[in-house]
Motif scaffolding. Sequence first.
Motif, PDB file in Angstrom:
ATOM      1  N   SER A  36       0.829  -1.207   0.000  1.00  0.00           N
ATOM      2  CA  SER A  36       0.000   0.000   0.000  1.00  0.00           C
ATOM      3  C   SER A  36       0.865   1.258   0.000  1.00  0.00           C
ATOM      4  O   SER A  36       0.551   2.238  -0.683  1.00  0.00           O
ATOM      5  N   LEU A  37       1.958   1.220   0.760  1.00  0.00           N
ATOM      6  CA  LEU A  37       2.788   2.419   0.897  1.00  0.00           C
ATOM      7  C   LEU A  37       3.520   2.776  -0.395  1.00  0.00           C
ATOM      8  O   LEU A  37       3.533   3.943  -0.811  1.00  0.00           O
ATOM      9  N   VAL A  38       4.149   1.805  -1.026  1.00  0.00           N
ATOM     10  CA  VAL A  38       4.972   2.106  -2.203  1.00  0.00           C
ATOM     11  C   VAL A  38       4.166   2.733  -3.341  1.00  0.00           C
ATOM     12  O   VAL A  38       4.605   3.726  -3.935  1.00  0.00           O
ATOM     13  N   PRO A  39       2.982   2.205  -3.694  1.00  0.00           N
ATOM     14  CA  PRO A  39       2.209   2.872  -4.756  1.00  0.00           C
ATOM     15  C   PRO A  39       1.840   4.317  -4.421  1.00  0.00           C
ATOM     16  O   PRO A  39       1.863   5.183  -5.308  1.00  0.00           O
ATOM     17  N   THR A  40       1.502   4.593  -3.164  1.00  0.00           N
ATOM     18  CA  THR A  40       1.154   5.967  -2.807  1.00  0.00           C
ATOM     19  C   THR A  40       2.377   6.875  -2.830  1.00  0.00           C
ATOM     20  O   THR A  40       2.269   8.060  -3.162  1.00  0.00           O
ATOM     21  N   MET A  41       3.542   6.322  -2.505  1.00  0.00           N
ATOM     22  CA  MET A  41       4.773   7.112  -2.622  1.00  0.00           C
ATOM     23  C   MET A  41       5.122   7.376  -4.081  1.00  0.00           C
ATOM     24  O   MET A  41       5.543   8.477  -4.445  1.00  0.00           O
ATOM     25  N   THR A  42       4.928   6.358  -4.916  1.00  0.00           N
ATOM     26  CA  THR A  42       5.223   6.512  -6.346  1.00  0.00           C
ATOM     27  C   THR A  42       4.325   7.581  -6.972  1.00  0.00           C
ATOM     28  O   THR A  42       4.766   8.346  -7.834  1.00  0.00           O
ATOM     29  N   ALA A  43       3.076   7.623  -6.539  1.00  0.00           N
ATOM     30  CA  ALA A  43       2.145   8.641  -7.034  1.00  0.00           C
ATOM     31  C   ALA A  43       2.301   9.963  -6.302  1.00  0.00           C
ATOM     32  O   ALA A  43       1.600  10.933  -6.619  1.00  0.00           O
ATOM     33  N   ARG A  44       3.197  10.011  -5.338  1.00  0.00           N
ATOM     34  CA  ARG A  44       3.467  11.193  -4.510  1.00  0.00           C
ATOM     35  C   ARG A  44       2.250  11.644  -3.710  1.00  0.00           C
ATOM     36  O   ARG A  44       2.114  12.815  -3.361  1.00  0.00           O
ATOM     37  N   LEU A  45       1.372  10.678  -3.411  1.00  0.00           N
ATOM     38  CA  LEU A  45       0.301  10.944  -2.462  1.00  0.00           C
ATOM     39  C   LEU A  45       0.838  10.872  -1.037  1.00  0.00           C
ATOM     40  O   LEU A  45       0.274  11.468  -0.119  1.00  0.00           O
ATOM     41  N   ALA A  46       1.908  10.101  -0.853  1.00  0.00           N
ATOM     42  CA  ALA A  46       2.634  10.050   0.417  1.00  0.00           C
ATOM     43  C   ALA A  46       4.072  10.476   0.144  1.00  0.00           C
ATOM     44  O   ALA A  46       4.682  10.007  -0.818  1.00  0.00           O
ATOM     45  N   ARG A  47       4.599  11.370   0.984  1.00  0.00           N
ATOM     46  CA  ARG A  47       5.956  11.874   0.774  1.00  0.00           C
ATOM     47  C   ARG A  47       6.762  11.844   2.070  1.00  0.00           C
ATOM     48  O   ARG A  47       7.174  12.886   2.592  1.00  0.00           O
ATOM     49  N   PRO A  48       6.973  10.659   2.625  1.00  0.00           N
ATOM     50  CA  PRO A  48       7.803  10.595   3.834  1.00  0.00           C
ATOM     51  C   PRO A  48       9.236  10.994   3.513  1.00  0.00           C
ATOM     52  O   PRO A  48       9.751  10.684   2.434  1.00  0.00           O
ATOM     53  N   LEU A 116      -3.490  -3.699   9.100  1.00  0.00           N
ATOM     54  CA  LEU A 116      -4.229  -3.042  10.181  1.00  0.00           C
ATOM     55  C   LEU A 116      -3.793  -1.590  10.322  1.00  0.00           C
ATOM     56  O   LEU A 116      -4.622  -0.695  10.510  1.00  0.00           O
ATOM     57  N   ALA A 117      -2.500  -1.333  10.230  1.00  0.00           N
ATOM     58  CA  ALA A 117      -1.999   0.030  10.357  1.00  0.00           C
ATOM     59  C   ALA A 117      -2.483   0.905   9.204  1.00  0.00           C
ATOM     60  O   ALA A 117      -2.746   2.105   9.386  1.00  0.00           O
ATOM     61  N   HIS A 118      -2.594   0.323   8.004  1.00  0.00           N
ATOM     62  CA  HIS A 118      -3.077   1.080   6.841  1.00  0.00           C
ATOM     63  C   HIS A 118      -4.562   1.407   6.988  1.00  0.00           C
ATOM     64  O   HIS A 118      -5.024   2.464   6.547  1.00  0.00           O
ATOM     65  N   ALA A 119      -5.316   0.496   7.591  1.00  0.00           N
ATOM     66  CA  ALA A 119      -6.713   0.736   7.990  1.00  0.00           C
ATOM     67  C   ALA A 119      -7.649   1.020   6.833  1.00  0.00           C
ATOM     68  O   ALA A 119      -8.561   1.851   6.949  1.00  0.00           O
TER      69      ALA A 119
END
Length: 285
Positions: A36-48, A116-119
């Motif tokens: 879940s995290l990697v696709p959102t980072m690739t789309a720059r929806l998540a930018r940790p 669970l953490a992604h919820a």
Amino acid sequence: MRAAAFAYHAPTSIDEALTVLSQHGDDARLLAGGQSLVPTMTARLARPTVLIDLNRIENAALPTISAGRLRVPPLMRHADFERLSANGPLSTILAELSGHIGHLPIRMRGTFCGALAHADPAAEWCLASVVLGAELLVRSMTRGVRNIEAADFFESMMDTTLADDEMIIEAQIPLLPAATRYGFSEICRRSGDYALASTLVVYQRDEDEMTKVRLGVGGVEATPRRIPEAEAMLERREPTRQLFREVADLVASAVDPVSDLAADADYRRELTRAAVSRALDRSFR
């Protein structure tokens, strides 16, 4: 697109991971399966700005059983539940649910605790944790460990009670008696898609009656939840198709479905009715 730049850490212990997390807080993200995290980072929806890869932590993927509970560590993968060594109904339920999660590459990488953490309200493990009465152990390097009931863990869509410096270090699921019956139904557009509506029901049989009924829905509202009115309607009743249809109607009326691009509220309500009816039918086999 590519992910925005970030600093990468690969701790070899939970203590080390929590130390890095405590230093960076909301700027950091934990990586377990990354499905879940990697696709959102690739789309720059998540930018940790900091990525903490948990995959080098030893002994974080092997489940144990003690004190009547299955203890799920942070790196136990979805696919691991298909060959869970624990005998009894719980392993059967978890094995069936794991087969509904995405596709094989996702099941080989994604983790139970990560889900669970992604919820995501449509996630199978989120629904299962609520219905099966799971307890989550979350830990902060500065404030120690706290126990959270799964029913209290999910606050809203993809939002939980986890603080910025906490991670789930274990999920504990009570084992089920041998006579447990269950039914699961999930309605989605294609195999492997997220559920538009899902239902899990679990109960014991006392001669001809259902007891200790637990019934929950997922993918319908902003969080998965049990439906106490339906549980009360089923408790100490003899299972019949007519009763199951009445319960399905009750649940469809009780929920407050979300609307999105996949389904509007009215359609999702009808899918909920169908999912509840099918799950109850499948429990009586």
